[in-house]
Design an enzyme around this catalytic site. Structure first.
Site, PDB file in Angstrom:
ATOM      1  N   HIS A 149      28.792  15.213 -27.443  1.00 20.13           N
ATOM      2  CA  HIS A 149      27.877  15.801 -28.430  1.00 20.13           C
ATOM      3  C   HIS A 149      28.516  17.021 -29.097  1.00 20.13           C
ATOM      4  O   HIS A 149      28.467  17.179 -30.315  1.00 20.13           O
ATOM      5  CB  HIS A 149      26.570  16.253 -27.758  1.00 20.13           C
ATOM      6  N   LYS A 179       9.175   8.711 -21.699  1.00 14.29           N
ATOM      7  CA  LYS A 179      10.558   8.534 -21.265  1.00 14.29           C
ATOM      8  C   LYS A 179      10.847   9.461 -20.081  1.00 14.29           C
ATOM      9  O   LYS A 179      10.487  10.638 -20.089  1.00 14.29           O
ATOM     10  CB  LYS A 179      11.498   8.863 -22.437  1.00 14.29           C
ATOM     11  N   ARG A 224      30.324   5.813 -30.716  1.00 13.33           N
ATOM     12  CA  ARG A 224      31.393   5.667 -29.719  1.00 13.33           C
ATOM     13  C   ARG A 224      32.047   4.300 -29.769  1.00 13.33           C
ATOM     14  O   ARG A 224      33.210   4.148 -29.428  1.00 13.33           O
ATOM     15  CB  ARG A 224      30.822   5.872 -28.304  1.00 13.33           C
ATOM     16  N   SER A 237      25.491  10.743 -21.631  1.00 13.02           N
ATOM     17  CA  SER A 237      24.562  11.486 -20.776  1.00 13.02           C
ATOM     18  C   SER A 237      24.184  10.649 -19.565  1.00 13.02           C
ATOM     19  O   SER A 237      23.973  11.179 -18.475  1.00 13.02           O
ATOM     20  CB  SER A 237      23.303  11.860 -21.562  1.00 13.02           C
TER      21      SER A 237
HETATM   22  P1  ADP Z   1      19.789   9.143 -27.778  1.00 13.47           P
HETATM   23  O1  ADP Z   1      18.845   9.069 -26.606  1.00 13.47           O
HETATM   24  O2  ADP Z   1      19.099   9.275 -29.101  1.00 13.47           O
HETATM   25  O3  ADP Z   1      20.875   8.097 -27.795  1.00 13.47           O
HETATM   26  P2  ADP Z   1      21.805  11.001 -26.906  1.00 13.47           P
HETATM   27  O4  ADP Z   1      21.550  12.399 -26.492  1.00 13.47           O
HETATM   28  O5  ADP Z   1      22.285  10.047 -25.871  1.00 13.47           O
HETATM   29  O6  ADP Z   1      20.466  10.532 -27.589  1.00 13.47           O
HETATM   30  O7  ADP Z   1      22.840  10.958 -28.120  1.00 13.47           O
HETATM   31  C1  ADP Z   1      22.630  11.668 -29.319  1.00 13.47           C
HETATM   32  C2  ADP Z   1      23.708  11.295 -30.316  1.00 13.47           C
HETATM   33  O8  ADP Z   1      24.981  11.667 -29.813  1.00 13.47           O
HETATM   34  C3  ADP Z   1      23.830   9.798 -30.603  1.00 13.47           C
HETATM   35  O9  ADP Z   1      24.194   9.635 -31.963  1.00 13.47           O
HETATM   36  C4  ADP Z   1      24.955   9.356 -29.727  1.00 13.47           C
HETATM   37  O10 ADP Z   1      25.600   8.198 -30.230  1.00 13.47           O
HETATM   38  C5  ADP Z   1      25.857  10.559 -29.812  1.00 13.47           C
HETATM   39  N1  ADP Z   1      26.763  10.649 -28.678  1.00 13.47           N
HETATM   40  C6  ADP Z   1      26.454  10.638 -27.376  1.00 13.47           C
HETATM   41  N2  ADP Z   1      27.554  10.724 -26.606  1.00 13.47           N
HETATM   42  C7  ADP Z   1      28.612  10.784 -27.472  1.00 13.47           C
HETATM   43  C8  ADP Z   1      30.034  10.844 -27.314  1.00 13.47           C
HETATM   44  N3  ADP Z   1      30.583  10.858 -26.106  1.00 13.47           N
HETATM   45  N4  ADP Z   1      30.799  10.887 -28.422  1.00 13.47           N
HETATM   46  C9  ADP Z   1      30.224  10.851 -29.648  1.00 13.47           C
HETATM   47  N5  ADP Z   1      28.894  10.777 -29.872  1.00 13.47           N
HETATM   48  C10 ADP Z   1      28.100  10.750 -28.798  1.00 13.47           C
END
Ligand code: ADP
Length: 150
Positions: free
Chosen positions: A22, A46, A95, A132
């Site tokens: 992120h 959730k 990703r 995450s």
């Molecule tokens: P959600 O529950 O909406 O997927 P996340 O917190 O998992 O929320 O992710 C938020 C954003 O960050 C999404 O666009 C996700 O694709 C991106 N993201 C998560 N991990 C990575 C990573 N390792 N590299 C690039 N983008 C990421």
């Protein structure tokens, strides 16, 4: 949009917890926007590992010195939150092809229904394996996840 309109992006997510993936997307998007609002979606249905307030505090700590970044929480549709904040863009990270397939429909729906454009940045190769959910798996099993988070 006129030349003087501030460019505002919402970076929505669960951030349960915020990871280096992120942080990488946010830092690389900074030159594109005047303001990035990191928006933690709260969905009562959730299950989360970290409390909303803890997730917010963790993100605020990472970006404490950056005036261009704001952190907020919201309920409901991301597009409605964008409208409320006057944000013209949704920022997301990609990703892999699974992310792309998931994001494509949502982005097209947001464009059609709400006239909010989505901007995607491809994850840096060294961060594309980070999620995450992997961090939560490690945490659940009392492992050390410090290399994956800020
Ligand atoms: P959600 O529950 O909406 O997927 P996340 O917190 O998992 O929320 O992710 C938020 C954003 O960050 C999404 O666009 C996700 O694709 C991106 N993201 C998560 N991990 C990575 C990573 N390792 N590299 C690039 N983008 C990421």
């Amino acid at each position: 949009m006129s030349n003087t309109t501030k460019k505002i992006a919402v970076f929505p997510g669960s951030f349960d917890p915020i990871t280096l993936g992120h942080v990488d997307i946010i830092n690389r998007a900074l030159p594109l926007f005047d303001t990035i609002i990191i928006a933690i979606g709260s969905n009562a249905a959730k299950k989360h590992m970290w409390a909303l307030e803890d997730r917010k505090a963790a993100i605020e700590k990472v970006f404490a010195n950056n005036q261009a970044i704001k952190v907020d929480t919201y309920e409901g549709l991301t597009a409605d939150f964008c409208k409320k904040e006057g944000a013209q863009f949704i920022l997301r990270g990609l990703r892999n092809q699974t992310d792309f397939a998931y994001e494509q429909n949502i982005a097209q729906a947001n464009d059609k229904v709400n006239a909010v454009d989505s901007v995607f940045l491809i994850s840096s190769p060294e961060h594309s394996f980070i999620s995450s959910s992997i961090v939560r798996d490690i945490a659940r099993n009392n492992g050390d996840f410090s290399a994956l988070v800020p």
